[in-house]
Write a protein that holds these residues in place. Structure first.
Motif, PDB file in Angstrom:
ATOM      1  N   ALA A   1      -6.952 -47.041  27.826  1.00 36.59           N
ATOM      2  CA  ALA A   1      -8.166 -47.225  27.291  1.00 36.59           C
ATOM      3  C   ALA A   1      -8.924 -48.789  27.754  1.00 36.59           C
ATOM      4  O   ALA A   1      -9.869 -48.903  28.176  1.00 36.59           O
ATOM      5  CB  ALA A   1      -8.461 -47.425  25.889  1.00 36.59           C
TER       6      ALA A   1
ATOM      7  N   ARG B   1      -7.558 -50.336  30.346  1.00 37.97           N
ATOM      8  CA  ARG B   1      -7.805 -50.201  31.877  1.00 37.97           C
ATOM      9  C   ARG B   1      -9.223 -49.344  32.261  1.00 37.97           C
ATOM     10  O   ARG B   1      -9.862 -49.973  33.185  1.00 37.97           O
ATOM     11  CB  ARG B   1      -6.670 -49.238  32.665  1.00 37.97           C
ATOM     12  CG  ARG B   1      -6.963 -49.301  34.078  1.00 37.97           C
ATOM     13  CD  ARG B   1      -6.128 -48.354  34.622  1.00 37.97           C
ATOM     14  NE  ARG B   1      -6.406 -46.796  34.141  1.00 37.97           N
ATOM     15  CZ  ARG B   1      -7.620 -46.091  34.687  1.00 37.97           C
ATOM     16  NH1 ARG B   1      -8.108 -46.582  35.691  1.00 37.97           N
ATOM     17  NH2 ARG B   1      -7.798 -44.942  34.306  1.00 37.97           N
ATOM     18  N   GLU B   2      -9.632 -48.526  31.548  1.00 34.48           N
ATOM     19  CA  GLU B   2     -11.037 -47.963  31.661  1.00 34.48           C
ATOM     20  C   GLU B   2     -11.981 -48.708  31.371  1.00 34.48           C
ATOM     21  O   GLU B   2     -13.278 -48.795  32.225  1.00 34.48           O
ATOM     22  CB  GLU B   2     -11.142 -46.580  30.672  1.00 34.48           C
ATOM     23  CG  GLU B   2     -10.007 -45.467  31.218  1.00 34.48           C
ATOM     24  CD  GLU B   2     -10.002 -44.078  30.503  1.00 34.48           C
ATOM     25  OE1 GLU B   2     -10.621 -44.299  29.489  1.00 34.48           O
ATOM     26  OE2 GLU B   2      -9.373 -43.438  30.552  1.00 34.48           O
ATOM     27  N   PHE B   3     -11.904 -49.689  30.234  1.00 30.20           N
ATOM     28  CA  PHE B   3     -13.109 -50.597  30.064  1.00 30.20           C
ATOM     29  C   PHE B   3     -13.022 -51.878  31.020  1.00 30.20           C
ATOM     30  O   PHE B   3     -14.208 -51.951  31.734  1.00 30.20           O
ATOM     31  CB  PHE B   3     -12.477 -51.372  28.765  1.00 30.20           C
ATOM     32  CG  PHE B   3     -13.271 -52.326  28.295  1.00 30.20           C
ATOM     33  CD1 PHE B   3     -14.618 -52.180  27.441  1.00 30.20           C
ATOM     34  CD2 PHE B   3     -13.220 -53.773  28.655  1.00 30.20           C
ATOM     35  CE1 PHE B   3     -15.319 -53.358  27.235  1.00 30.20           C
ATOM     36  CE2 PHE B   3     -14.093 -54.505  28.182  1.00 30.20           C
ATOM     37  CZ  PHE B   3     -15.145 -54.782  27.542  1.00 30.20           C
TER      38      PHE B   3
ATOM     39  N   ASP C   1     -12.144 -51.070  34.306  1.00 32.91           N
ATOM     40  CA  ASP C   1     -12.782 -50.443  35.529  1.00 32.91           C
ATOM     41  C   ASP C   1     -14.310 -50.516  35.398  1.00 32.91           C
ATOM     42  O   ASP C   1     -14.820 -50.493  36.495  1.00 32.91           O
ATOM     43  CB  ASP C   1     -11.881 -49.323  35.698  1.00 32.91           C
ATOM     44  CG  ASP C   1     -10.632 -49.448  36.177  1.00 32.91           C
ATOM     45  OD1 ASP C   1     -10.244 -50.302  36.654  1.00 32.91           O
ATOM     46  OD2 ASP C   1      -9.842 -48.133  35.982  1.00 32.91           O
ATOM     47  N   ALA C   2     -14.680 -50.098  34.315  1.00 30.46           N
ATOM     48  CA  ALA C   2     -16.096 -49.647  34.012  1.00 30.46           C
ATOM     49  C   ALA C   2     -17.030 -51.089  34.256  1.00 30.46           C
ATOM     50  O   ALA C   2     -18.134 -51.244  34.658  1.00 30.46           O
ATOM     51  CB  ALA C   2     -16.468 -49.092  33.044  1.00 30.46           C
ATOM     52  N   THR C   3     -16.421 -52.250  33.441  1.00 32.02           N
ATOM     53  CA  THR C   3     -17.297 -53.353  33.386  1.00 32.02           C
ATOM     54  C   THR C   3     -17.065 -54.563  34.317  1.00 32.02           C
ATOM     55  O   THR C   3     -17.753 -55.274  34.387  1.00 32.02           O
ATOM     56  CB  THR C   3     -17.081 -53.948  31.974  1.00 32.02           C
ATOM     57  OG1 THR C   3     -15.836 -54.436  31.734  1.00 32.02           O
ATOM     58  CG2 THR C   3     -17.318 -52.774  30.897  1.00 32.02           C
TER      59      THR C   3
ATOM     60  N   LEU D   1     -12.001 -49.735  21.799  1.00 29.23           N
ATOM     61  CA  LEU D   1     -12.092 -50.009  23.454  1.00 29.23           C
ATOM     62  C   LEU D   1     -12.810 -48.869  23.947  1.00 29.23           C
ATOM     63  O   LEU D   1     -13.754 -48.727  24.887  1.00 29.23           O
ATOM     64  CB  LEU D   1     -10.716 -50.147  24.330  1.00 29.23           C
ATOM     65  CG  LEU D   1     -10.225 -51.662  23.959  1.00 29.23           C
ATOM     66  CD1 LEU D   1      -8.794 -51.369  24.508  1.00 29.23           C
ATOM     67  CD2 LEU D   1     -11.037 -52.536  24.819  1.00 29.23           C
ATOM     68  N   ALA D   2     -12.403 -47.358  23.530  1.00 32.59           N
ATOM     69  CA  ALA D   2     -13.253 -46.249  24.009  1.00 32.59           C
ATOM     70  C   ALA D   2     -14.809 -46.423  23.691  1.00 32.59           C
ATOM     71  O   ALA D   2     -15.472 -46.001  24.443  1.00 32.59           O
ATOM     72  CB  ALA D   2     -12.625 -45.125  23.555  1.00 32.59           C
TER      73      ALA D   2
ATOM     74  N   THR E   1     -16.509 -48.971  25.618  1.00 32.82           N
ATOM     75  CA  THR E   1     -16.630 -48.513  27.065  1.00 32.82           C
ATOM     76  C   THR E   1     -17.893 -47.489  27.298  1.00 32.82           C
ATOM     77  O   THR E   1     -18.862 -47.524  28.233  1.00 32.82           O
ATOM     78  CB  THR E   1     -15.343 -47.834  27.555  1.00 32.82           C
ATOM     79  OG1 THR E   1     -14.202 -48.911  27.570  1.00 32.82           O
ATOM     80  CG2 THR E   1     -15.653 -47.383  28.923  1.00 32.82           C
TER      81      THR E   1
ATOM     82  N   ALA F   1     -22.095 -48.082  28.891  1.00 34.24           N
ATOM     83  CA  ALA F   1     -22.055 -47.238  30.178  1.00 34.24           C
ATOM     84  C   ALA F   1     -23.346 -48.109  31.108  1.00 34.24           C
ATOM     85  O   ALA F   1     -24.469 -48.238  30.790  1.00 34.24           O
ATOM     86  CB  ALA F   1     -22.569 -45.892  29.921  1.00 34.24           C
TER      87      ALA F   1
ATOM     88  N   ARG G   1     -22.027 -53.980  34.113  1.00 34.31           N
ATOM     89  CA  ARG G   1     -20.890 -54.562  34.752  1.00 34.31           C
ATOM     90  C   ARG G   1     -21.312 -56.015  35.071  1.00 34.31           C
ATOM     91  O   ARG G   1     -22.541 -56.486  35.207  1.00 34.31           O
ATOM     92  CB  ARG G   1     -21.040 -53.856  36.203  1.00 34.31           C
ATOM     93  CG  ARG G   1     -19.534 -54.233  37.000  1.00 34.31           C
ATOM     94  CD  ARG G   1     -19.332 -53.318  38.073  1.00 34.31           C
ATOM     95  NE  ARG G   1     -17.982 -53.730  38.783  1.00 34.31           N
ATOM     96  CZ  ARG G   1     -16.920 -53.054  38.394  1.00 34.31           C
ATOM     97  NH1 ARG G   1     -16.941 -52.128  37.421  1.00 34.31           N
ATOM     98  NH2 ARG G   1     -15.625 -53.522  38.829  1.00 34.31           N
TER      99      ARG G   1
END
Length: 628
Positions: free
Chosen positions: A252, A254-256, A258-260, A354-355, A358, A362, A365
């Protein structure tokens, strides 16, 4: 007419062992034993109670034999941490020194919020004679025993003075052990006569019981406010703490990231939350952190703490976050931690929080210029790591950082590296390239010398297929080597990397920095002027490890070290790699501390070193601030 409830006649100790064998935790649909095994050293306070019950239970609750009570707790803590706090071990001791030896381990567990169940024997509840052997007599209180020393270092404490009192006490103990907020050391003091007393227990007491570990989501209004703060920040920084690992929130995070594109620094407990080669990972933060992370922290206008307690090493004793307008958003399952530093608090499970962040962010960045700047700083730091690890002459004696470099070149994602105290934590936090979750195992909440060897046993029990390395300095080794015998006896395969530098390297450096001139920190003969500056002591720690049953490989040079580490990694028995390092790390590029740590210096002194150290202290302390 209802039938009478079914009961079973067992002793208190037998009932407790049977109860523990039927306790489970469950998270995300995965179920595991809450109490996986029981460590024990027996004396008159528990041999005829818990000892007899464990023997009678067979394999229902596996027994593990230890050599030192404190070390047994460390092994249990290592196991619990590797199990993400979802499974724990119990530890049983006699009354007297066996019980008081638990105090340090209990403090470590509670400070780090890791579950362990302590079952010390206690003096007679029925008081047939006073004093009995090992009884502490307190003239003003007849109900005090040495076990009361465990009260301030336990999350839950009870003394079971009647058989029927075990039922509520045992239930409360399990509740705390399984609680992601309030967990830590749990102590059930067991008077030796009560342990052996029989009682008719309701059969329901022994039914399988599942303690579900929740993932609470953040409050909607608090989440919206946090999203607004993140969107408005130009230089945000995430600090990943141990809660990321405990929650299994690495993916979670990592996804945060990657997205921001928000950079992620880590505490000692949180290191490895992102792989070292992830573009957003900027390494350790604080006094033992990287130049990259600490520079970002000084300029950050928003700090997002995820699962961190914000210890003084993380905050550089409240001097690190220097931007006048810096604000904090804290995501933590414990409200106590979420509200620190005047933060906007998100009280939630790290993965769930975190999910949610994220999803709510949306499309957001950070600026490309910010990413490029911290990316370049990350690359520069990696060059400094390479210099510290050093491409040394294979025939040279290695430095401590070159020992780490040789290990770094050997390991893969499966290896686990364990350390706790001394100069190694600083080098590891700055330099180690964590490749996977739970590879980096540093106990730095209590910074307890003697933790590494028993913890490695606990970790290996939890992860039997992963190579485990206990990195141990000579000072730490001398504190607690006894569980080597346990590893040999039980065939628990791990490797000790024993680094001999003839003294307390970390405290020696701190002593010098604070005007103490390394007084009392070297392992050397006393010189004629009373100082300890003579020749190194003729102590052979490698021979000591071998005498306890370990296979020992001595490495005198960089080349021999590389070969020894490779040989040890493939060994099928407990192995020690012994290496004597340079007493001072003279490798070009070896980085010093990148941020301050508050250790008060004498306000008045006659020695010039102390006077100069006080002046430096006053300059640093002037940067301290309260975040409200």
């Amino acid at each position: 007419m209802n039938a009478a409830p079914t009961t079973r006649r067992l002793t208190v100790a037998q009932a407790l062992v049977e109860f523990l064998a039927h306790q489970y935790t469950e998270r995300d649909g995965r179920r595991q034993r809450l109490i996986g095994a029981c460590w024990g050293i027996f004396g008159h306070g528990n041999v005829a109670g818990i000892g007899q019950a464990l023997l009678e239970s067979g394999t229902a609750l596996p027994y593990l034999q230890g050599r030192n009570e404190q070390a047994m707790v460390h092994a249990a803590v290592g196991y619990a941490r590797q199990c993400d706090r979802l499974s724990a071990h119990a530890v049983t001791t006699s009354i007297g020194p066996g019980a008081t030896n638990l105090v340090t381990g209990a403090a470590l567990a509670t400070v780090n919020r890791l579950p362990v169940l302590l079952l010390p024997g206690d003096t007679f509840a029925t008081r047939p004679a006073e004093p009995v052997l090992q009884q502490l007599e307190v003239p003003h209180a007849g109900d005090v025993s040495v076990n009361d020393a465990l009260r301030p270092v336990s999350r839950y404490f009870d003394r079971v003075t009647r058989p029927e009192a075990l039922i509520p006490a045992a239930m409360q103990a399990m509740r705390v052990l399984a609680d992601p907020v309030d967990t830590g050391a749990v102590t059930l003091a067991l008077p030796q006569d009560v342990q052996a007393e029989a009682y008719d227990w309701p059969e329901e007491f022994f039914a399988d019981r599942v303690w579900r570990v929740p993932r609470p989501a953040p409050d909607a209004a608090a989440l919206a406010e946090a999203v607004w703060a993140v969107r408005g920040a130009r230089r945000p920084l995430v600090i990943a703490g141990g809660g990321v690992h405990h929650s299994e929130a690495e993916e979670a995070l990592r996804e945060f990231a990657d997205a921001t594109g928000i950079p992620v620094a880590s505490t000692q407990a949180g290191k490895g939350s992102l792989r070292h080669d992830h573009p957003c990972d900027v390494g350790g933060i604080g006094h033992t952190g990287t130049a990259t992370a600490d520079a970002l922290a000084r300029e950050a206008d928003l700090v997002i703490g995820v699962g961190t307690r914000y210890t003084d090493f993380t905050t550089a004793s409240a001097t690190l976050f220097a931007d006048p307008g810096v604000r904090f958003v804290n995501l933590n399952i414990a409200a106590f931690d979420a509200h620190k530093l005047g933060a906007l608090s998100l009280v939630a499970d790290a993965r769930a929080g975190l999910a949610a962040l994220t999803g709510a962010l949306a499309g957001h960045r950070v600026a490309k210029e910010y990413e490029a700047a911290y990316g370049a700083a990350k690359e520069e730091w990696e060059r400094r790591v390479d210099a510290a690890y050093g491409a040394a002459d294979a025939s040279a004696r290695p430095s401590q950082t070159q020992v780490l470099g040789a290990l770094d070149a050997l390991v893969d994602d499966s290896d686990i590296v364990i350390n706790a105290a001394g100069s190694l934590p600083g080098d590891l936090h700055k330099l180690w390239r964590a490749r996977s979750r739970r590879q980096y195992h540093l106990e730095y909440g209590y910074s307890c010398m003697g933790y590494e060897i028993p913890a490695a046993i606990g970790v290996r029990l939890a992860a039997p297929d992963r190579p485990v390395w206990a990195l141990v300095g000579d000072g730490t080794y001398l504190m607690n080597p006894t569980e080597i015998v346990t590893a040999v006896q039980e065939g628990i395969n791990f490797t000790i990397v024993l680094i001999q530098n003839h003294g307390y390297a970390s405290i020696g450096g701190l002593s010098e920095a604070t005007g103490g001139e390394r007084f009392g920190t070297a392992y050397r003969f006393r010189a004629g002027d009373g100082t300890y500056t003579g020749a190194p002591l003729p102590v052979d720690l490698a021979a000591n490890a071998a005498s306890l049953g370990m296979r020992v490989i001595r490495a005198a040079t960089v080349g021999e070290l590389r070969a020894a580490l490779a040989e040890a990694r493939g060994a099928n028995r407990p192995t020690c790699v012994y290496v004597e390092t340079e007493t001072a790390d003279t490798v070009p590029g070896a980085p010093e501390a990148q941020a301050w740590w508050d250790v008060p210096v004498a306000e008045t002194a006659t020695r010039p070193a102390a006077v100069a150290a006080r002046a430096a202290y006053d300059r640093q302390a002037a940067g301290r601030r309260r975040h409200l």
